[in-house]
Design a protein around this motif. Structure first.
Motif, PDB file in Angstrom:
ATOM      1  N   HIS A 155       0.830  -1.204   0.000  1.00  0.00           N
ATOM      2  CA  HIS A 155       0.000   0.000   0.000  1.00  0.00           C
ATOM      3  C   HIS A 155       0.861   1.249   0.000  1.00  0.00           C
ATOM      4  N   GLY A 157       0.656   5.490   1.263  1.00  0.00           N
ATOM      5  CA  GLY A 157      -0.033   6.566   1.969  1.00  0.00           C
ATOM      6  C   GLY A 157       0.262   7.887   1.284  1.00  0.00           C
ATOM      7  N   VAL A 193      -9.205  11.609   6.794  1.00  0.00           N
ATOM      8  CA  VAL A 193      -8.307  10.476   6.571  1.00  0.00           C
ATOM      9  C   VAL A 193      -9.145   9.279   6.151  1.00  0.00           C
ATOM     10  N   PHE A 195      -8.694   5.013   4.699  1.00  0.00           N
ATOM     11  CA  PHE A 195      -7.929   3.838   4.278  1.00  0.00           C
ATOM     12  C   PHE A 195      -8.820   3.028   3.333  1.00  0.00           C
ATOM     13  N   HIS A 208      -6.290  -2.058   3.218  1.00  0.00           N
ATOM     14  CA  HIS A 208      -6.186  -0.883   2.350  1.00  0.00           C
ATOM     15  C   HIS A 208      -5.012  -1.020   1.384  1.00  0.00           C
ATOM     16  N   ALA A 211      -3.919   4.945   1.421  1.00  0.00           N
ATOM     17  CA  ALA A 211      -4.343   5.751   2.565  1.00  0.00           C
ATOM     18  C   ALA A 211      -4.288   7.214   2.138  1.00  0.00           C
ATOM     19  N   MET A 213      -4.601  11.073   3.334  1.00  0.00           N
ATOM     20  CA  MET A 213      -4.456  11.826   4.571  1.00  0.00           C
ATOM     21  C   MET A 213      -4.412  13.319   4.254  1.00  0.00           C
ATOM     22  N   HIS A 223       3.191  10.032   1.823  1.00  0.00           N
ATOM     23  CA  HIS A 223       3.436   9.848   3.254  1.00  0.00           C
ATOM     24  C   HIS A 223       4.319   8.629   3.486  1.00  0.00           C
TER      25      HIS A 223
END
Length: 312
Positions: A155, A157, A193, A195, A208, A211, A213, A223
């Motif tokens: 994943h 972010g 936020v 997921f 997820h 993500a 954010m 991220h």
């Protein structure tokens, strides 16, 4: 469109040699490296999972998802304005198209990339527990203090300026499903936020794959990128190895409350976050979504650190 899996991420970096040294210590395997780019893979059989291009300034370019068929690429063109289909010049061949999300990230959809032989895994841990003493008449082998055995890119972010603008795009264009969403205290409509998992119907998928954010500064950036390790003991031993190399720890080893996975996060020389994870929740499309007050959320159930530090 049927998104099959996350395939690769792409960055720009000023020093390819320095980046390769860190990524190899982290556990990635070099496929190609020259004065213009670095291409690396996991040991799980992907042709590649990480691309770094030489540039004056470090930045995140985007990511790629694998789809089920060429029809999905053609659908992305006709329905969402993706670029024309092009042959890929990266290892494994294949074809792909490119979309741009609301934050300017390049989202490639790829098909037909050939896989390579997977590296051998460690023997599975055999755990003893009260009433379930399954490890008998032998010593449990320990993991070495070494770079991680990585099996796939799991994943990514993303920091985004507006959650309200980004989530609909990832739902409507890529078909992702929110698993857990966080809102501002007292304002359930002010979601910041999320997921999100793949929609594979009743097929089980990770909690997820993306993500999202909302950043406090309004920036659009990566991220973290996260690769699956074999188990928690392997993660702890790689944690010790990275400590011995004096790399910068971000957070870990810990366990997220939502998704349940064990995580360990480190910074590369350009301060990008690289994460290992193991033991994640698996969900179906019919398992739905949950919404939480972010003030009541922990980021690590094994730590008393405040959750906002995770989003710094």
């Amino acid at each position: 469109m049927r998104i099959k899996s996350l395939h690769n991420v792409k960055f720009k970096v000023p020093d390819l040699v320095q980046t390769e040294a860190f990524a190899q210590d982290f556990g990635l395997l070099t496929v190609e490296c020259n004065d213009q780019h670095l291409i690396m893979r996991t040991g799980g059989g992907d042709a590649f999972a990480y691309v770094a291009e030489k540039a004056d300034k470090a930045s995140f370019v985007g990511l790629a998802f694998e789809v089920d068929s060429k029809d999905d690429l053609e659908s992305a063109i006709s329905e969402h304005g993706a670029s024309p289909i092009q042959a890929l010049s990266t290892p494994g061949g294949g074809i792909g198209v490119t979309l741009t999300d609301p934050n300017g990230f390049k989202i490639d959809l790829v098909y037909g990339i050939e896989r390579v032989a997977a590296e051998p895994a460690y023997d599975q841990l055999v755990m003893n527990a009260p009433g379930q003493y399954t490890r008998e008449e032998r010593f449990e082998p320990k993991r070495p203090m070494a770079p991680a055995k990585l099996f796939r890119l799991g994943h990514v972010g993303l920091f985004i300026p507006s959650f309200g603008q980004s989530l609909p795009w990832y739902k409507d264009v890529l078909g992702l499903i929110p698993s857990d969403v966080y809102h501002i205290p007292g304002q359930p409509q002010a979601q910041i936020v999320g997921f999100c998992r793949l929609d594979r119907g009743e097929e089980l998928v990770d909690h997820h794959v993306i993500a999202l954010m909302q950043s406090q500064t309004g920036e659009a950036a990566c991220h973290h990128i996260s690769f699956e390790a074999q188990d928690f003991e392997a993660q702890f031993m790689t944690h010790r190895y990275l400590e011995s190399k004096e790399y910068e720890l971000v957070w870990g080893v810990g366990r997220h409350p939502h998704g349940s996975h064990i995580f360990d996060v480190w910074r590369d020389p350009d301060r990008n976050r690289f994460e290992t994870f193991s033991d994640t929740d698996r969900l179906k499309a019919s398992d739905g979504s949950r919404v939480h007050n972010i003030a009541e959320v922990e980021m690590d159930v094994w730590s008393s650190e405040p959750p906002d530090r995770y989003f710094e």
